[in-house]
Design an enzyme around this catalytic site. Structure first.
Site, short mmCIF file in Angstrom:
data_model
loop_
_atom_site.label_atom_id
_atom_site.label_comp_id
_atom_site.label_asym_id
_atom_site.label_seq_id
_atom_site.Cartn_x
_atom_site.Cartn_y
_atom_site.Cartn_z
N ASP A 1 42.30 13.06 10.37
CA ASP A 1 42.89 12.06 9.48
C ASP A 1 44.41 12.09 9.41
O ASP A 1 45.10 11.11 9.73
CB ASP A 1 42.29 12.17 8.08
CG ASP A 1 42.32 13.59 7.52
OD1 ASP A 1 42.59 14.53 8.28
OD2 ASP A 1 42.05 13.76 6.31
N GLU B 1 30.62 14.11 0.50
CA GLU B 1 31.48 14.59 1.57
C GLU B 1 31.15 13.93 2.90
O GLU B 1 32.04 13.63 3.69
CB GLU B 1 31.38 16.11 1.67
CG GLU B 1 32.45 16.76 2.51
CD GLU B 1 33.83 16.75 1.87
OE1 GLU B 1 34.73 17.42 2.40
OE2 GLU B 1 34.04 16.08 0.84
N THR C 1 50.87 13.74 2.63
CA THR C 1 49.40 13.73 2.64
C THR C 1 48.83 14.50 1.45
O THR C 1 47.65 14.38 1.16
CB THR C 1 48.86 14.30 3.96
OG1 THR C 1 47.49 13.95 4.10
CG2 THR C 1 49.02 15.81 4.03
#
Length: 559
Positions: free
Chosen positions: A278, A382, A487
């Site tokens: 990501d 998750e 982030t």
């Protein structure tokens, strides 16, 4: 049962020919009084967790919110990386929340917290931590707080301390130096995943790391280098990004999720947008925004084209046409074949990144998918299996990614729909996660059983984005200066000084760098053509047409 993303003779849109106005009635307005209430609720949520951390846990790293005790590294079990990768015996939660205190307007507590960090925190610890986690949670927060303290143009006003002598910057520098051994003795330039803050890399350290862990250091390391005039930190971070980039597939342009740092061989060949991948993509774009290095955006642009070509499924347009809703799947990096039928909760960051890249319509559609999952479970599992319409991994550790994307979409569209999403998230957290001394990880999103852990990102990110969502008058929103979030949700100004280097180019004339010709049109231009697609007329109607919202709700089993 219906299986999505398989061939069919007719569109599923025919299932939704009934009343299409229920979504408009629910989401099309949000009173100012309710916005003020939600802002207060988000602030109370943060301080309930923060005050209890300071009361029961500080100077330890985390709060166990059920037992009202502190938690540090698991010294009796060094292999417990779920804990030890993150907790370094350095007051993690206090450091990670420094800039959140300012965002929420508590200058006096910000000053007290800064002084506590200066007086009590040391990185001279026999702690083995993950380089990525130490970078984003600790290094990033120290740098952000230092900038807030010293920048006279900052929107929070004169929040400096009279006797402040760059101590947070010195702490950040000290930590970064202790992380540098991770970049040594690696034949590829890709860093070891873990380092001991006293002794460096252990001789028995593993040689495998994930793409996001190794390739998401550039924002923090780059800002540090430019603040102190030492190219070392940016140099090693850029070298790691380039090394990963050069290992991408020649056929698809995709990267895998786990690589051997000595051989350059891919150990994990899954390519997706979630765990292990990501923030690599996130930092390609954010590094360009901060530093203005053309190479960073060219890599992002080429990556984005590969993602669209090989990971995206569903109809071509988000908000028009027939067919399945867009979905980004996990594929084999070498041939683009689907490897599994699940997505993970970290992937919910992607709509926010799409907003930063100007792809607002696509962001709207992707966000609606994750929100539908939240509506069904009151949390994001998750892992969620989009074919079975069921969670594959059932826990939810209070992650911020959906809230972050909700906030950025609201900033882009000002559509009240996203205020409703934020309210749903706030109320779910209050109902399902609040315990005696804070907010606890959900062990099981269906039965709502809990684990005794409150990760630092809950205060650093989840609460911060929820508060900002409802605070239109926040100084960050009113300032003439622009800001970006790391982030880990730390505030960093987009400042001309970060676009200046006190050294020559780090990699002059080196082979393997992406060029304009590697993008499909051979040109260099930031994609902002989509920014204006959300017309003024649509801003106060639903961001996604009701028929498509119903389709997505059906896709995740809501009805």
């Amino acid at each position: 049962m219906i299986f999505f993303y398989t061939s069919r003779l007719s569109s599923y849109l025919s299932l939704f020919e009934g009343d299409r106005d229920e979504y408009d009635r629910r989401y099309s307005s949000f009173p100012d009084t309710l916005k003020l209430k939600m802002k207060g609720m988000a602030k109370d949520m943060f301080f309930f967790g923060y005050d209890n951390y300071m009361k029961y846990a500080f100077p330890e790293d985390e709060l166990n919110p059920i037992d009202c005790q502190g938690r540090g590294p698991d010294v009796l079990n060094p292999s417990n990386i779920n804990i030890n990768d993150v907790l370094g015996n350095y007051s993690l939660t206090l450091i990670d929340t420094l800039d959140t205190l300012l965002v929420l307007g508590n200058v006096s507590e910000f000053h007290r917290a800064v002084k506590l960090v200066i007086d009590t925190v040391s990185f001279d610890k026999d702690s083995t931590v993950q380089v990525f986690e130490a970078n984003i949670r600790i290094l990033g927060s120290l740098i952000s707080a230092h900038i807030l303290l010293t920048d006279p143009k900052h929107p929070f006003g004169d929040v400096g301390l009279d006797d402040y002598d760059n101590e947070l910057l010195h702490l950040a520098h000290d930590l970064a130096v202790r992380l540098l051994p991770a970049f040594e003795n690696t034949s590829t330039g890709i860093p070891h995943p873990r380092v001991n803050l006293k002794s460096g890399v252990s001789p028995d350290s593993i040689n495998e790391t994930c793409t996001s862990g190794a390739g998401s250091l550039l924002v923090e390391f780059g800002i540090l280098s430019r603040l102190i005039g030492d190219s070392t930190f940016e140099w090693v971070a850029r070298r790691a990004v380039r090394a990963l980039w050069n290992l991408r597939s020649n056929e698809t342009g995709l990267l895998g999720n786990v690589v051997n740092i000595q051989t350059g061989q891919w150990v994990g060949m899954q390519s997706g947008l979630g765990a292990g991948m990501d923030s690599f993509y996130e930092y390609l774009l954010k590094s360009y925004i901060l530093f203005g290095e053309k190479e960073d955006y060219l890599m992002f642009q080429a990556s984005y084209e590969s993602i669209q070509n090989h990971l995206r499924m569903g109809r071509e347009s988000c908000n028009e046409g027939e067919g399945d809703p867009p979905l980004y799947v996990n594929v084999n990096m070498f041939n683009g074949q689907i490897m599994n039928t699940w997505i993970d909760s970290l992937q919910a960051f992607f709509p926010g990144l799409l907003v930063l890249n100007g792809d607002v319509e696509e962001a709207i559609c992707m966000h609606a998918f994750y929100y539908a999952i939240w509506k069904r479970f009151g949390a994001l599992p998750e892992r969620y299996n989009w074919q079975l319409q069921a969670p594959d991994v059932l826990f939810y550790p209070l992650r911020p990614e959906l809230v972050e994307s909700t906030y950025l979409l609201y900033q882009a569209t000002k559509n009240p729909f996203y205020l409703h999403v934020g309210m749903d998230i706030l109320e779910s957290l209050e109902k399902n996660a609040k315990v005696r001394c804070g907010y606890a990880t959900l062990h099981h999103v269906v039965d709502k059983s809990k684990e005794d852990r409150m990760e630092s990102f809950f205060l650093s990110e989840t609460c911060k984005y929820l508060y900002l969502l409802f605070d239109d008058d926040n100084p960050l929103h009113k300032s003439e200066n622009k800001y970006i979030f790391t982030t880990e949700g730390h505030v960093v100004p987009i400042d001309a000084r970060f676009r200046e280097k006190q050294w020559n180019d780090l990699f002059p004339c080196e082979e393997g760098v992406v060029t304009d010709q590697e993008t499909s049109n051979g040109s260099f231009s930031i994609n902002n053509s989509n920014c204006d697609r959300v017309s003024e007329e649509r801003r106060y109607s639903l961001p996604l047409k009701s028929v498509y919202m119903r389709q997505i709700d059906h896709m995740v089993g809501l009805f």
